[in-house]
Design an enzyme around this catalytic site. Structure first.
Site, PDB file in Angstrom:
ATOM      1  CE  LYS A   1      12.831   4.083  -4.622  1.00 25.71           C
ATOM      2  NZ  LYS A   1      11.724   3.871  -5.551  1.00 25.71           N
TER       3      LYS A   1
ATOM      4  CD  GLU B   1      10.009   6.815  -5.683  1.00 22.80           C
ATOM      5  OE1 GLU B   1       9.214   6.137  -5.031  1.00 22.80           O
ATOM      6  OE2 GLU B   1      10.823   6.305  -6.482  1.00 22.80           O
TER       7      GLU B   1
ATOM      8  CE1 TYR C   1       4.687   4.160  -7.063  1.00 20.88           C
ATOM      9  CE2 TYR C   1       3.443   4.804  -9.004  1.00 20.88           C
ATOM     10  CZ  TYR C   1       3.553   4.064  -7.840  1.00 20.88           C
ATOM     11  OH  TYR C   1       2.551   3.228  -7.456  1.00 20.88           O
TER      12      TYR C   1
ATOM     13  CB  ALA D   1      17.357 -15.047 -25.167  1.00 18.62           C
TER      14      ALA D   1
ATOM     15  CD  GLU E   1      19.171  -9.425 -17.463  1.00 19.13           C
ATOM     16  OE1 GLU E   1      17.974  -9.673 -17.211  1.00 19.13           O
ATOM     17  OE2 GLU E   1      19.546  -8.363 -18.039  1.00 19.13           O
TER      18      GLU E   1
ATOM     19  CB  THR F   1       9.581  -5.257  -7.332  1.00 19.77           C
ATOM     20  OG1 THR F   1      10.395  -4.433  -8.141  1.00 19.77           O
ATOM     21  CG2 THR F   1      10.339  -6.486  -6.909  1.00 19.77           C
TER      22      THR F   1
ATOM     23  NE  ARG G   1       1.748  14.818 -19.600  1.00 17.88           N
ATOM     24  CZ  ARG G   1       1.688  13.919 -20.572  1.00 17.88           C
ATOM     25  NH1 ARG G   1       2.084  14.221 -21.790  1.00 17.88           N
ATOM     26  NH2 ARG G   1       1.227  12.716 -20.325  1.00 17.88           N
TER      27      ARG G   1
ATOM     28  CD  GLU H   1      -0.625   7.561  19.659  1.00 21.10           C
ATOM     29  OE1 GLU H   1      -1.440   7.292  20.551  1.00 21.10           O
ATOM     30  OE2 GLU H   1       0.500   8.034  19.894  1.00 21.10           O
TER      31      GLU H   1
ATOM     32  CG  ASP I   1       7.722  -3.398 -14.692  1.00 21.74           C
ATOM     33  OD1 ASP I   1       6.989  -3.879 -13.819  1.00 21.74           O
ATOM     34  OD2 ASP I   1       8.586  -2.533 -14.459  1.00 21.74           O
TER      35      ASP I   1
ATOM     36  CB  CYS J   1      13.027  -0.865  -5.940  1.00 22.72           C
ATOM     37  SG  CYS J   1      11.906  -1.379  -7.221  1.00 22.72           S
TER      38      CYS J   1
ATOM     39  CG  HIS K   1       0.764   7.116  23.555  1.00 17.66           C
ATOM     40  ND1 HIS K   1       0.386   8.133  22.706  1.00 17.66           N
ATOM     41  CD2 HIS K   1       1.281   7.712  24.659  1.00 17.66           C
ATOM     42  CE1 HIS K   1       0.649   9.296  23.294  1.00 17.66           C
ATOM     43  NE2 HIS K   1       1.182   9.059  24.472  1.00 17.66           N
TER      44      HIS K   1
ATOM     45  CB  THR L   1      14.158  -2.485 -13.609  1.00 14.43           C
ATOM     46  OG1 THR L   1      14.245  -2.670 -15.019  1.00 14.43           O
ATOM     47  CG2 THR L   1      13.952  -1.026 -13.295  1.00 14.43           C
ATOM     48  CB  CYS L   2      13.568  -4.348  -8.694  1.00 10.01           C
ATOM     49  SG  CYS L   2      13.528  -4.306  -6.897  1.00 10.01           S
TER      50      CYS L   2
END
Ligand code: NDP
Length: 452
Positions: free
Chosen positions: A51, A182, A178, A115, A35, A311, A199, A440, A303, A48, A435, A42-43
């Protein structure tokens, strides 16, 4: 031929980590993972999770105001970005540590560097080390896409929004998907004067039209200055501010301009073409249902494959890959009837077909309930909840369930089980209501509002 590893995973995000953990921990494979940035992908690091924490942060102002109606004597003196941001970093560090522990406990060897693929069985690390593997899994995700135009380098993306040194006073968000929608709600909730230019004719293209309109109307009532049919011609630096000139000729000054105009697969300079791996038009790795590329030893999940960029889907693709290749259980992920939520304010939970898509397939009945929810009605707010079921007129199967409401993401997870099981409208109807609750209404809608 003896390889250094059974599996080499490139990318420590949701899909890569799940595949590595299952291959090594559950199926005993010898696995390595590289990594280049922070473990979690990203998540966890810039998607996510931060966010959603920003969504929570942005909701407290309104909640505190509403608390007065409930008898609480509260004074809100403003939002401290620096304090929130420090706490956010602590939480992200904790989560990154948890991901590292997961990999360590499963026996996965990790490399904190980039890598690239050299050939179908060889990867090269940034420090020059070459390693071989029977299988290579590409799980490098995507990155924000910003179109090229005059001054586009002045725009930030969702990668940078989490690292602002101060909260802007006035911000422009460009895009209607999204991420744009958000973040327009988040910034607006945090007290930023927020403008959103899109747009097209309505935000959240592809979702149920009635829900899109409901969300956009509510966002505008809450203060987001949404302009549809509007794009940016150029951005110019003007002192500390950015001048944005729009397609209609108007211009305005902003502290921050954020582009959320889609994401592209992270395959640049990854060595895939050189290894003979087919890439699609957007640079996505082309795979079959088993996440296998045209090169039999190279696979890809998440992705970077541009299937469904969520995710939980990347996780399932990674898990299915590991079970298939190392666990002797040939299986695929399931991309049908995927529930999801858009964390706008109001929140949107959705599963199955929109009314428009369902109507294009055959006769349907549409059930809609819209009402002011008890909790905020008590505090004098005008916001409305929308619950919608799209039902096949012939089979009575619920083809789509759409909820615009506080906690809609939580509700759609449950409704998603019923829809996935093929529940009919009558199955919903014979379920007793809880209720008093908002959800409901999903089991008490008696008459269709439309038949098409
Ligand atoms: P989306 O594809 O959802 O939205 C992109 C937006 O940018 C669209 O409104 C699009 O307009 C607009 N756009 C694209 N190109 C241009 C351009 N050249 N100029 C102006 N506008 C443009 O992408 P996002 O970046 O919002 O999100 C990426 C993915 O990440 C999502 O598809 C989703 O799968 C995932 N995600 C999921 C979340 C969740 O589950 N809650 C949250 C965030 C992301 P148009 O509609 O006209 O094409």
């Amino acid at each position: 031929m003896a390889f250094d590893y059974d599996l080499f995973v490139i990318g420590g995000g949701s899909g890569g980590v799940r595949a590595a953990r299952v291959a090594a921990g559950d199926h005993g494979a010898k696995v390595a993972l590289a990594e280049e940035y922070r473990m979690g992908g990203t998540c966890v690091i810039r998607g996510c999770v931060p966010k959603k924490l920003m969504v929570f942060a942005s909701e407290y102002g309104e909640m505190a105001a509403d608390a007065q109606a409930y008898g609480w004597d509260m004074e809100v003196r403003g939002f401290d970005w620096t304090r929130f941001h420090a706490n956010l970093e602590v939480e992200l560090n904790r989560l990154e540590g948890a991901y590292r522990n997961t990999l360590r406990n499963a026996g996965v060897q990790t490399f904190d560097q980039r890598a690239t693929v050299v050939d179908p069985h060889t990867v090269a690390l940034a420090d020059g080390t070459r390693l071989t593997a029977r299988h290579i899994l590409i799980a490098v995700g995507g990155r924000p896409f910003v179109p090229e135009f005059e001054g586009s380098d002045l725009a930030i993306t969702s990668n940078e929004i989490f690292h602002l040194s101060a909260l802007p006073t006035k911000a422009l968000i460009v895009g209607g998907g999204y991420i744009a929608s958000e973040f327009a709600c988040i910034l607006n909730g945090l007290g930023v004067e927020t403008h959103q230019y899109y747009r097209g004719d309505q935000i959240l293209r592809g979702f149920d039209q009635e829900c899109r309109t409901h969300i956009a109307t509510q966002m505008q009532a809450d203060g987001v200055r949404l302009r549809t049919g509007t794009d940016i011609v150029r951005l110019e630096r003007e002192g500390a501010a950015i001048r944005a000139t729009a397609t209609d000729g108007s211009d305005d000054l902003f502290d921050v301009v954020m582009y959320a105009t889609g994401r592209v697969p992270n395959t640049d300079s990854l060595g895939l073409e050189g290894a003979g791996v087919h890439l699609g038009r957007k640079g996505e790795v082309v795979v079959d249902d088993y996440s296998q590329t045209n090169i039999p030893s190279v696979f890809a999940v998440g992705d970077v494959t541009d299937r469904i960029a969520l995710t939980p889907i990347a996780i399932r693709e990674g898990h299915a890959f590991a079970d298939t290749m190392f666990g002797g259980q040939k299986r695929t992920a399931d991309w049908d009837l995927v529930p999801s939520a858009v964390f706008t304010q109001p929140e949107f939970g959705t599963v199955g077909l929109s009314e428009e898509d369902a109507a294009a397939k055959g006769p349907i009945e549409v059930y809609v309930a819209t009402f002011r929810p008890m909790q905020t009605l008590f505090a004098g707010r005008q916001n409305r909840v929308l619950m919608k079921l799209v039902v096949c007129a012939q089979t009575r199967v619920v083809l789509g369930c759409h909820i615009v409401a506080p906690h809609a993401g939580e509700m759609i997870q449950m409704a998603g089980i019923a829809v996935k099981m093929g529940a009919t409208k009558e199955d919903f109807d014979r379920t007793v209501a809880v209720h008093p609750s908002m959800s409901e209404e999903l089991v008490t809608m008696r008459k269709p509002v439309r038949k098409t």
